[in-house]
Design a protein around this motif. Structure first.
Motif, PDB file in Angstrom:
ATOM      1  N   ILE A 214       0.834  -1.205   0.000  1.00  0.00           N
ATOM      2  CA  ILE A 214       0.000   0.000   0.000  1.00  0.00           C
ATOM      3  C   ILE A 214       0.871   1.258   0.000  1.00  0.00           C
ATOM      4  O   ILE A 214       0.784   2.103  -0.900  1.00  0.00           O
ATOM      5  N   LEU A 215       1.719   1.377   1.006  1.00  0.00           N
ATOM      6  CA  LEU A 215       2.452   2.628   1.209  1.00  0.00           C
ATOM      7  C   LEU A 215       3.454   2.896   0.091  1.00  0.00           C
ATOM      8  O   LEU A 215       3.527   4.014  -0.441  1.00  0.00           O
ATOM      9  N   LEU A 216       4.219   1.889  -0.301  1.00  0.00           N
ATOM     10  CA  LEU A 216       5.290   2.105  -1.269  1.00  0.00           C
ATOM     11  C   LEU A 216       4.785   2.201  -2.703  1.00  0.00           C
ATOM     12  O   LEU A 216       5.579   2.428  -3.619  1.00  0.00           O
ATOM     13  N   SER A 217       3.471   2.036  -2.886  1.00  0.00           N
ATOM     14  CA  SER A 217       2.898   2.272  -4.213  1.00  0.00           C
ATOM     15  C   SER A 217       2.048   3.541  -4.252  1.00  0.00           C
ATOM     16  O   SER A 217       1.527   3.902  -5.316  1.00  0.00           O
ATOM     17  N   LEU A 218       1.924   4.203  -3.115  1.00  0.00           N
ATOM     18  CA  LEU A 218       1.118   5.424  -3.060  1.00  0.00           C
ATOM     19  C   LEU A 218       1.923   6.659  -2.665  1.00  0.00           C
ATOM     20  O   LEU A 218       1.507   7.780  -2.970  1.00  0.00           O
ATOM     21  N   LEU A 219       3.046   6.465  -1.972  1.00  0.00           N
ATOM     22  CA  LEU A 219       3.840   7.609  -1.521  1.00  0.00           C
ATOM     23  C   LEU A 219       5.279   7.482  -2.013  1.00  0.00           C
ATOM     24  O   LEU A 219       5.990   6.556  -1.621  1.00  0.00           O
ATOM     25  N   PRO A 220       5.733   8.396  -2.871  1.00  0.00           N
ATOM     26  CA  PRO A 220       7.134   8.379  -3.300  1.00  0.00           C
ATOM     27  C   PRO A 220       8.040   8.884  -2.170  1.00  0.00           C
ATOM     28  O   PRO A 220       8.058  10.078  -1.856  1.00  0.00           O
ATOM     29  N   LEU A 221       8.797   7.991  -1.554  1.00  0.00           N
ATOM     30  CA  LEU A 221       9.585   8.340  -0.377  1.00  0.00           C
ATOM     31  C   LEU A 221      10.603   9.459  -0.620  1.00  0.00           C
ATOM     32  O   LEU A 221      10.857  10.251   0.288  1.00  0.00           O
ATOM     33  N   PRO A 222      11.230   9.560  -1.801  1.00  0.00           N
ATOM     34  CA  PRO A 222      12.182  10.668  -1.989  1.00  0.00           C
ATOM     35  C   PRO A 222      11.556  12.037  -1.782  1.00  0.00           C
ATOM     36  O   PRO A 222      12.239  12.983  -1.382  1.00  0.00           O
ATOM     37  N   LEU A 223      10.254  12.154  -2.024  1.00  0.00           N
ATOM     38  CA  LEU A 223       9.596  13.453  -1.878  1.00  0.00           C
ATOM     39  C   LEU A 223       9.340  13.816  -0.422  1.00  0.00           C
ATOM     40  O   LEU A 223       9.009  14.969  -0.132  1.00  0.00           O
ATOM     41  N   VAL A 224       9.482  12.853   0.481  1.00  0.00           N
ATOM     42  CA  VAL A 224       9.340  13.191   1.897  1.00  0.00           C
ATOM     43  C   VAL A 224      10.376  14.245   2.271  1.00  0.00           C
ATOM     44  O   VAL A 224      10.092  15.197   3.002  1.00  0.00           O
ATOM     45  N   LEU A 225      11.589  14.104   1.757  1.00  0.00           N
ATOM     46  CA  LEU A 225      12.646  15.082   2.024  1.00  0.00           C
ATOM     47  C   LEU A 225      12.629  16.235   1.026  1.00  0.00           C
ATOM     48  O   LEU A 225      12.791  17.389   1.401  1.00  0.00           O
ATOM     49  N   ARG A 226      12.393  15.927  -0.249  1.00  0.00           N
ATOM     50  CA  ARG A 226      12.590  16.931  -1.292  1.00  0.00           C
ATOM     51  C   ARG A 226      11.416  17.884  -1.472  1.00  0.00           C
ATOM     52  O   ARG A 226      11.585  19.023  -1.934  1.00  0.00           O
ATOM     53  N   SER A 227      10.212  17.433  -1.147  1.00  0.00           N
ATOM     54  CA  SER A 227       9.038  18.282  -1.327  1.00  0.00           C
ATOM     55  C   SER A 227       8.686  19.002  -0.027  1.00  0.00           C
ATOM     56  O   SER A 227       8.865  18.469   1.061  1.00  0.00           O
TER      57      SER A 227
END
Length: 369
Positions: A185-198
């Motif tokens: 669920i999580l890794l197909s809905l939230l791009p983790l790199p954007l947690v830091l970059r966005s």
């Protein structure tokens, strides 16, 4: 009219699959786990562990911590015994007698409005004296150098919060059909790199099993008190920190950060039921709609050209493969268990709905809703 609606549904299914596939690619290719490194200077790290009935887990995690502090950064290891009815306190007490950095904090009755873990974390932070606070679940296992690498990452990226999703240890079939659902669920809905970059707070996630805070940032916010009754306080904390302009990063785990989250199907079902709806905005209806749409999607796409059905099949298979790679889980296992996992997802939804309707949502022998 029916044909038109079916075609709309088919294209929506393809669009959602395509979007989830792109997110899965992002998470499988980067960020590339916790990179090797050592801090440029010595740190005073407070390791904080909330524990309730963790007799079998607390000894091993304390051994990992005591053996893994190769740089001498750990100033204290505090364990909050949250009214355990087993020998959790005895195990911690024995470690404390042999290691001065270990200290047992005995908990009291839970105040109104608090969840147990949130209260334990708040109490631990109030006792901690380090310049960094590392909150760990008692069932986590750490390899040598894990804490040094985490501190080095905090320095390199000037982070206020670093969180990780541990590599999950799954021993029984019940775990294999439930535990991978979290990553799927999580890794197909939230791009983790954007947690830091966005800068968008909606693009934030954290995992309460491993959360490393800059202590000043934590004290300024007192997040566990702020979300004292929130069962997914980790995500709420990450979002609020981003709203305040703090730097947050969440990474997939490595073999140095592992966890057997649940032992068997029943425990996994109860564990996921306590917070499943919160991943979908607290809505049981939206959660069920997500499951139902994914169930109907392969049949909807059949109204299109067979080539598009083949494209859809490649996309959904790719999501399974990529989220398995990102979570360091067996790829073929998750492909072969696709149908049992999908059925298990519905069973968790049903359990969560029942518990919510009857007011019996519970964890660790406590009603939490």
């Amino acid at each position: 009219m029916i044909s038109f609606l079916l075609h709309i549904g088919a294209w929506a299914a393809l669009g959602l699959a395509g979007l989830r596939f792109l997110v899965s690619v992002t998470n499988a290719l980067g960020p590339r786990r916790l990179p090797p490194g050592v801090p440029g200077k010595s740190h005073n790290l407070s390791v904080l562990i909330p524990a309730r009935n963790e007799e079998s887990n607390i000894g091993p995690i304390l051994d990992d911590l005591l053996a893994g502090d190769t740089g001498g950064h750990v100033g204290e290891i505090l364990v909050y015994d949250d009214l355990s009815t087993d020998n959790t306190a005895g195990v911690v007490g024995e470690k404390a007698r042999n290691h001065s950095v270990v200290r047992l904090i005995r908990g009291g009755e839970l105040p109104p409005g608090w969840l147990g873990k949130n209260h334990a974390c708040h109490r631990l932070a109030a006792e901690a004296r380090g310049s960094f606070f590392l909150f760990l679940d008692a069932d986590l296992r750490l390899g040598p150098g894990a804490m040094e690498e985490a501190l080095a990452r905090m320095e390199e990226k000037r982070l206020d919060l670093l969180s990780m999703f541990p590599v999950q240890i799954m021993k029984t079939t019940g775990e294999k059909v439930t535990v991978p659902l979290m990553n799927w669920i999580l890794l197909s809905l939230l791009p983790l790199p954007l947690v830091l970059r966005s800068k968008r707070s909606s693009l934030a996630a954290a995992n309460g099993q491993f959360m490393l805070f800059d202590a000043d940032a934590y004290r300024a916010m007192e997040p566990h008190a702020r979300w004292r009754g929130n069962p997914v306080e980790d995500i709420a904390i990450a979002r609020e920190m981003k709203r305040r302009g703090r730097r947050v990063e969440t990474l997939p785990g490595t073999e140095k950060v592992r966890c057997r989250m649940y032992a068997g199907f029943r425990e996994a079902r109860e564990g996921f039921a306590k917070n499943l709806f919160e991943f979908f905005g607290g809505s049981a209806a939206l959660t069920l709609a997500f499951w139902l749409f994914l169930t109907l999607a392969p049949f909807l796409v059949l109204v299109l050209d067979p080539l598009w059905w083949a494209v859809y099949a490649v996309l959904v298979s790719g999501i399974r493969v990529l989220t398995s790679v990102a979570g360091k889980q067996p790829v073929w296992q998750n492909i072969l268990l696709w149908l049992p996992q999908h059925v298990a997802f519905l069973r968790i939804i049903a359990r969560a709905w029942h518990r919510k309707q009857t007011g019996t949502l519970a964890w660790k022998d406590r009603i939490i809703a």
